[in-house]
Design an enzyme around this catalytic site. Structure first.
Site, mmCIF file in Angstrom:
data_model
loop_
_atom_site.group_PDB
_atom_site.id
_atom_site.type_symbol
_atom_site.label_atom_id
_atom_site.label_comp_id
_atom_site.label_asym_id
_atom_site.label_seq_id
_atom_site.Cartn_x
_atom_site.Cartn_y
_atom_site.Cartn_z
ATOM 1 N N HIS A 210 0.825 -1.212 0.000
ATOM 2 C CA HIS A 210 0.000 0.000 0.000
ATOM 3 C C HIS A 210 0.860 1.263 0.000
ATOM 4 O O HIS A 210 2.049 1.240 0.340
ATOM 5 C CB HIS A 210 -0.924 0.002 1.223
ATOM 6 N N GLU B 255 -1.872 -6.936 7.637
ATOM 7 C CA GLU B 255 -0.581 -6.770 8.297
ATOM 8 C C GLU B 255 -0.569 -7.563 9.598
ATOM 9 O O GLU B 255 -1.624 -7.824 10.183
ATOM 10 C CB GLU B 255 -0.308 -5.279 8.559
#
Length: 195
Positions: free
Chosen positions: A7, A80
């Site tokens: 990202h 994550e």
């Protein structure tokens, strides 16, 4: 092939803070990084399938990269790692301690968080589940640093502790290519811009 995009930048990234499961949006730099990443990816590949985690920063990256969120698969195995008590803290203040704990015991679980071993197991499961599709299609996964390192370690066939020896920059591309029924790491941490 399996194309892995980290990202774009968030306010936490700009402040060098761990964000793990903290759901932060992209900042203006992150939006521009996502746009450039999308342009770069579409120039190189026709993308058949897009997968993201449910966290805002990956969804926004996919959207600003020009991919239709209505056709995106959400798979939280690509989230994550959960840093637990270390989330939101400055990376420089905790990385030595946290890294040493995981090097000593990959199953170490921070209070309220997740072990590196558990994160690696879920990412490997996600890679295996996408393997058949990625053998015939170009699958883009918009995800986070630690899952990208984990997927690279899976492709290399090395122990999960090697995750601690890798680095992934924001808005970079890594590629796992299928060769004779096996996935290899054919590209890693390709920087698309300079911010």
């Amino acid at each position: 092939m399996l194309i892995l995009l980290r990202h774009g930048r968030t306010p936490n990234n700009a402040q060098a803070r761990l964000q793990g499961q903290f759901d932060s949006p992209l900042d203006d730099v992150g939006v521009e990084q996502a746009r450039r990443a999308g342009s770069y990816i579409r120039r190189r590949w026709d993308i058949d399938t897009v997968v993201t985690s449910s966290l805002t920063r990956t969804r926004e990256t996919a959207e600003h990269a020009g991919f239709d969120l209505d056709r995106t698969i959400i798979d939280d195995r690509w989230r994550e790692i959960d840093f637990g008590e270390y989330d939101q803290r400055k990376i420089g203040e905790v990385i030595t301690e946290l890294g040493a704990r995981w090097r000593a015991n990959i199953a170490y679980e921070p209070t309220g968080g997740e072990s590196m071993a558990a994160m690696h197991e879920r990412v490997v499961d996600a890679c295996v589940d996408l393997a058949d599709r990625a053998a015939d299609e170009n699958v883009l996964v918009v995800t986070h640093a630690t899952p990208i390192k984990s997927a690279a370690v899976w492709a290399l066939g090395v122990p999960p502790t090697m995750i601690l020896n890798l680095w992934v920059n924001l808005a970079t591309v890594s590629v796992l290519s299928e060769v004779h029924g096996e996935f290899i790491l054919s590209e890693y941490n390709t920087r698309l811009d300079e911010f």
